[in-house]
Design a protein around this motif. Structure first.
Motif, PDB file in Angstrom:
ATOM      1  N   SER A   2      41.977  34.773  48.712  1.00  9.43           N
ATOM      2  CA  SER A   2      41.783  35.830  47.727  1.00  9.43           C
ATOM      3  C   SER A   2      41.773  37.184  48.423  1.00  9.43           C
ATOM      4  O   SER A   2      41.523  37.303  49.617  1.00  9.43           O
ATOM      5  CB  SER A   2      40.474  35.607  46.974  1.00  9.43           C
ATOM      6  N   LEU A   3      42.025  38.229  47.641  1.00  8.28           N
ATOM      7  CA  LEU A   3      42.049  39.575  48.212  1.00  8.28           C
ATOM      8  C   LEU A   3      40.687  40.239  48.067  1.00  8.28           C
ATOM      9  O   LEU A   3      39.869  39.854  47.228  1.00  8.28           O
ATOM     10  CB  LEU A   3      43.143  40.413  47.555  1.00  8.28           C
ATOM     11  N   GLU A   4      40.453  41.249  48.880  1.00  6.24           N
ATOM     12  CA  GLU A   4      39.220  42.054  48.807  1.00  6.24           C
ATOM     13  C   GLU A   4      39.596  43.446  48.311  1.00  6.24           C
ATOM     14  O   GLU A   4      40.290  44.187  48.987  1.00  6.24           O
ATOM     15  CB  GLU A   4      38.562  42.145  50.188  1.00  6.24           C
ATOM     16  N   LEU A   5      39.170  43.757  47.115  1.00  9.04           N
ATOM     17  CA  LEU A   5      39.525  45.021  46.479  1.00  9.04           C
ATOM     18  C   LEU A   5      38.571  46.120  46.918  1.00  9.04           C
ATOM     19  O   LEU A   5      37.347  45.972  46.841  1.00  9.04           O
ATOM     20  CB  LEU A   5      39.498  44.858  44.961  1.00  9.04           C
ATOM     21  N   ASN A   6      39.123  47.234  47.390  1.00  5.24           N
ATOM     22  CA  ASN A   6      38.315  48.362  47.854  1.00  5.24           C
ATOM     23  C   ASN A   6      38.263  49.506  46.851  1.00  5.24           C
ATOM     24  O   ASN A   6      37.182  50.054  46.572  1.00  5.24           O
ATOM     25  CB  ASN A   6      38.869  48.893  49.190  1.00  5.24           C
ATOM     26  N   ASP A   7      39.419  49.912  46.324  1.00  5.52           N
ATOM     27  CA  ASP A   7      39.503  51.040  45.394  1.00  5.52           C
ATOM     28  C   ASP A   7      40.579  50.762  44.358  1.00  5.52           C
ATOM     29  O   ASP A   7      41.625  50.188  44.686  1.00  5.52           O
ATOM     30  CB  ASP A   7      39.861  52.348  46.129  1.00  5.52           C
ATOM     31  N   ILE A   8      40.336  51.217  43.123  1.00  3.55           N
ATOM     32  CA  ILE A   8      41.357  51.077  42.080  1.00  3.55           C
ATOM     33  C   ILE A   8      41.146  52.157  41.027  1.00  3.55           C
ATOM     34  O   ILE A   8      40.001  52.532  40.723  1.00  3.55           O
ATOM     35  CB  ILE A   8      41.315  49.676  41.424  1.00  3.55           C
ATOM     36  N   GLY A 106      53.884  55.251  30.855  1.00  4.98           N
ATOM     37  CA  GLY A 106      53.113  54.082  31.227  1.00  4.98           C
ATOM     38  C   GLY A 106      51.807  54.428  31.898  1.00  4.98           C
ATOM     39  O   GLY A 106      51.394  55.594  31.967  1.00  4.98           O
ATOM     40  N   VAL A 107      51.164  53.400  32.387  1.00  2.00           N
ATOM     41  CA  VAL A 107      49.895  53.532  33.102  1.00  2.00           C
ATOM     42  C   VAL A 107      50.174  53.362  34.589  1.00  2.00           C
ATOM     43  O   VAL A 107      50.728  52.344  35.013  1.00  2.00           O
ATOM     44  CB  VAL A 107      48.873  52.478  32.614  1.00  2.00           C
ATOM     45  N   PHE A 108      49.802  54.366  35.361  1.00  2.00           N
ATOM     46  CA  PHE A 108      50.037  54.357  36.800  1.00  2.00           C
ATOM     47  C   PHE A 108      48.804  53.804  37.485  1.00  2.00           C
ATOM     48  O   PHE A 108      47.717  54.392  37.429  1.00  2.00           O
ATOM     49  CB  PHE A 108      50.337  55.776  37.278  1.00  2.00           C
ATOM     50  N   LEU A 109      48.953  52.648  38.115  1.00  2.00           N
ATOM     51  CA  LEU A 109      47.829  51.977  38.775  1.00  2.00           C
ATOM     52  C   LEU A 109      47.971  52.102  40.287  1.00  2.00           C
ATOM     53  O   LEU A 109      49.047  51.871  40.837  1.00  2.00           O
ATOM     54  CB  LEU A 109      47.795  50.504  38.370  1.00  2.00           C
ATOM     55  N   LEU A 110      46.893  52.468  40.940  1.00  2.00           N
ATOM     56  CA  LEU A 110      46.826  52.491  42.403  1.00  2.00           C
ATOM     57  C   LEU A 110      45.646  51.635  42.823  1.00  2.00           C
ATOM     58  O   LEU A 110      44.539  51.793  42.296  1.00  2.00           O
ATOM     59  CB  LEU A 110      46.649  53.903  42.960  1.00  2.00           C
ATOM     60  N   ALA A 111      45.872  50.719  43.744  1.00  2.00           N
ATOM     61  CA  ALA A 111      44.804  49.836  44.209  1.00  2.00           C
ATOM     62  C   ALA A 111      44.914  49.647  45.714  1.00  2.00           C
ATOM     63  O   ALA A 111      46.000  49.357  46.228  1.00  2.00           O
ATOM     64  CB  ALA A 111      44.879  48.482  43.505  1.00  2.00           C
ATOM     65  N   LYS A 112      43.808  49.827  46.386  1.00  2.00           N
ATOM     66  CA  LYS A 112      43.762  49.604  47.826  1.00  2.00           C
ATOM     67  C   LYS A 112      42.936  48.345  48.071  1.00  2.00           C
ATOM     68  O   LYS A 112      41.813  48.217  47.583  1.00  2.00           O
ATOM     69  CB  LYS A 112      43.134  50.820  48.519  1.00  2.00           C
ATOM     70  N   TYR A 113      43.526  47.381  48.811  1.00  2.00           N
ATOM     71  CA  TYR A 113      42.858  46.106  49.006  1.00  2.00           C
ATOM     72  C   TYR A 113      43.271  45.495  50.341  1.00  2.00           C
ATOM     73  O   TYR A 113      44.227  45.939  50.989  1.00  2.00           O
ATOM     74  CB  TYR A 113      43.186  45.140  47.857  1.00  2.00           C
ATOM     75  N   SER A 114      42.547  44.455  50.729  1.00  2.00           N
ATOM     76  CA  SER A 114      42.855  43.693  51.940  1.00  2.00           C
ATOM     77  C   SER A 114      43.303  42.300  51.524  1.00  2.00           C
ATOM     78  O   SER A 114      42.710  41.686  50.631  1.00  2.00           O
ATOM     79  CB  SER A 114      41.629  43.592  52.850  1.00  2.00           C
ATOM     80  N   TRP A 115      44.364  41.809  52.188  1.00  2.00           N
ATOM     81  CA  TRP A 115      44.902  40.481  51.884  1.00  2.00           C
ATOM     82  C   TRP A 115      45.664  39.976  53.100  1.00  2.00           C
ATOM     83  O   TRP A 115      46.450  40.701  53.692  1.00  2.00           O
ATOM     84  CB  TRP A 115      45.831  40.561  50.665  1.00  2.00           C
ATOM     85  N   VAL A 116      45.394  38.743  53.495  1.00  2.00           N
ATOM     86  CA  VAL A 116      46.032  38.103  54.649  1.00  2.00           C
ATOM     87  C   VAL A 116      45.966  39.022  55.876  1.00  2.00           C
ATOM     88  O   VAL A 116      46.985  39.351  56.494  1.00  2.00           O
ATOM     89  CB  VAL A 116      47.495  37.715  54.345  1.00  2.00           C
ATOM     90  N   ASP A 119      45.657  45.588  55.303  1.00  2.00           N
ATOM     91  CA  ASP A 119      45.253  46.491  54.225  1.00  2.00           C
ATOM     92  C   ASP A 119      46.496  46.986  53.512  1.00  2.00           C
ATOM     93  O   ASP A 119      47.499  47.351  54.154  1.00  2.00           O
ATOM     94  CB  ASP A 119      44.462  47.683  54.779  1.00  2.00           C
ATOM     95  N   TYR A 120      46.436  47.041  52.181  1.00  2.00           N
ATOM     96  CA  TYR A 120      47.578  47.455  51.381  1.00  2.00           C
ATOM     97  C   TYR A 120      47.177  48.508  50.358  1.00  2.00           C
ATOM     98  O   TYR A 120      46.023  48.556  49.908  1.00  2.00           O
ATOM     99  CB  TYR A 120      48.169  46.260  50.619  1.00  2.00           C
ATOM    100  N   LEU A 121      48.165  49.322  49.983  1.00  2.00           N
ATOM    101  CA  LEU A 121      48.036  50.191  48.819  1.00  2.00           C
ATOM    102  C   LEU A 121      49.147  49.794  47.862  1.00  2.00           C
ATOM    103  O   LEU A 121      50.330  49.884  48.195  1.00  2.00           O
ATOM    104  CB  LEU A 121      48.166  51.674  49.191  1.00  2.00           C
ATOM    105  N   LEU A 122      48.763  49.332  46.677  1.00  2.00           N
ATOM    106  CA  LEU A 122      49.722  48.914  45.659  1.00  2.00           C
ATOM    107  C   LEU A 122      49.841  50.013  44.612  1.00  2.00           C
ATOM    108  O   LEU A 122      48.827  50.534  44.124  1.00  2.00           O
ATOM    109  CB  LEU A 122      49.247  47.621  45.001  1.00  2.00           C
ATOM    110  N   LEU A 123      51.075  50.395  44.292  1.00  2.00           N
ATOM    111  CA  LEU A 123      51.336  51.427  43.293  1.00  2.00           C
ATOM    112  C   LEU A 123      52.282  50.832  42.249  1.00  2.00           C
ATOM    113  O   LEU A 123      53.387  50.408  42.584  1.00  2.00           O
ATOM    114  CB  LEU A 123      51.983  52.664  43.925  1.00  2.00           C
ATOM    115  N   ARG A 156      54.530  48.762  47.546  1.00  2.00           N
ATOM    116  CA  ARG A 156      53.327  48.372  48.279  1.00  2.00           C
ATOM    117  C   ARG A 156      53.449  48.843  49.716  1.00  2.00           C
ATOM    118  O   ARG A 156      54.463  48.605  50.372  1.00  2.00           O
ATOM    119  CB  ARG A 156      53.141  46.847  48.238  1.00  2.00           C
ATOM    120  N   ILE A 157      52.428  49.522  50.163  1.00  2.00           N
ATOM    121  CA  ILE A 157      52.408  50.047  51.536  1.00  2.00           C
ATOM    122  C   ILE A 157      51.498  49.162  52.382  1.00  2.00           C
ATOM    123  O   ILE A 157      50.327  48.960  52.047  1.00  2.00           O
ATOM    124  CB  ILE A 157      51.904  51.500  51.557  1.00  2.00           C
ATOM    125  N   ASP A 158      52.056  48.617  53.443  1.00  2.00           N
ATOM    126  CA  ASP A 158      51.268  47.846  54.402  1.00  2.00           C
ATOM    127  C   ASP A 158      50.603  48.856  55.338  1.00  2.00           C
ATOM    128  O   ASP A 158      51.188  49.299  56.334  1.00  2.00           O
ATOM    129  CB  ASP A 158      52.171  46.886  55.179  1.00  2.00           C
TER     130      ASP A 158
END
Length: 334
Positions: A2-8, A106-116, A119-123, A156-158
């Protein structure tokens, strides 16, 4: 894992009465609840499964550069809040969209999380879909929900790879635009992203190397098919785990001989990266024959050629012995 969500956070892009794109920004991050984490996990899974993604990096061309990489750097250094970074990103995106002849609301979603271990930033720009729902009182009520299944504008930014290897050409991945449209362009432009690694070309090069290595070893058809299946299974496993395929690791999973390993063979004549993302649509051709055109689509395991499936090159004819049951029923009922 599972991922660890930091900011959204979510921001909204809507068309005004006069046809201008208006950006409505949220002033606080979303609270990290189980539902919110579940949303990001679903988006992460959907994004990971998208085929044919492009890869790139932040441009070093001053004429193409934007404020986004610097603001992201400030956020990661603790000099800029996630909210402020995201609001600025939303306005940058709105400005880029406004340069085109089409409107993307639309709705612009930004989420910063850790996975595998990264750290990633998903837009993602998600569409709002109008629908109806039934209330507890059994009344029909109009409602809106995010259409997660059709997210075509996403990147997605690694962050870990970017920080550890800033000269890499692949720490940004993005969903390529649909054929005939350039909707992905403004998404790359607002980030200042240049296309980099071509994963499809790398996968095609790997397939060519596998075939030519088998040919060099003069493997009989059965062993060649087993070899190709081993490569396919290894790549599929890496894809399912969100990992790249590494040539050296792949070579260790393959049989070698006195003339050298697969890694030695590839290192001599093939311009392949040490590792690269797996392209599902390309690697499936290791074990299947796939083709479509003229209203006809055909796919079958390569092991069936010469047994259940016969091909006559003189008449360009396929003969299939034993059709799939569901197809057989359709044919009988026609």
């Amino acid at each position: 894992m599972s991922l660890e969500l930091n900011d959204i956070i979510l921001h909204s892009l809507v068309m005004g009465d006069e046809g201008q794109l208006i950006c409505h920004t949220r002033e606080q991050e979303l609270p990290i609840t189980n539902n919110v984490v579940g949303l990001v996990e679903e988006l992460q899974t959907s994004y990971q499964s998208k085929a044919g993604k492009g890869f790139g990096y932040f441009t070093k061309d001053e004429e193409k550069a934007t404020a986004f990489p610097e603001q992201l750097t400030q956020y990661l250094a603790g000099d800029l809040s996630f909210v402020e970074m995201s609001k600025s990103s939303a306005h940058l995106l709105a400005n880029e969209i406004s340069k085109y002849d089409f409107a993307e609301e639309g709705v612009f979603l930004l989420a910063k999380y850790s996975w595998v271990a990264s750290d990633y930033l998903l837009l993602i720009l998600l569409a709002n879909k109008e629908t109806v729902s039934v209330t507890d009182e059994l009344d029909v009520s109009p409602s809106r929900h995010l259409d997660l299944s059709k997210a075509q504008l996403a990147a997605r930014i690694d962050i870990t790879q970017w920080q550890q290897d800033p000269d890499s050409n692949r720490y940004i991945s993005y969903i390529k635009g649909r054929v005939g449209r350039k909707v992905a362009d403004f998404f790359l432009d607002f980030m200042g992203c240049e296309p980099g690694l071509d994963a499809k070309v790398q996968n095609q090069g790997l397939m060519q190397a596998v075939d030519e290595y088998c040919q060099q070893q003069a493997l009989p058809p059965e062993e060649k098919q087993e070899y190709r299946e081993t490569v396919f299974n290894h790549c599929s496993e890496q894809l399912s785990q969100g990992e790249d395929v590494a040539i050296k690791t792949l070579s260790e999973a393959l049989p070698s001989n006195a003339e050298g390993s697969f890694y030695d063979f590839v290192s001599e004549d093939y311009q392949l990266e040490d590792s690269f993302p797996v392209d599902r649509s390309t690697i499936r051709k290791l074990t299947k024959y796939v083709g479509s055109g003229g209203g006809l689509s055909i796919s079958f395991d390569q092991k069936h050629l010469g047994e259940r499936v016969m091909y006559d090159p003189e008449t360009d004819t396929l003969t299939i012995q034993g059709t799939p049951p569901n197809l057989r029923e359709q044919l009988k009922g026609s």
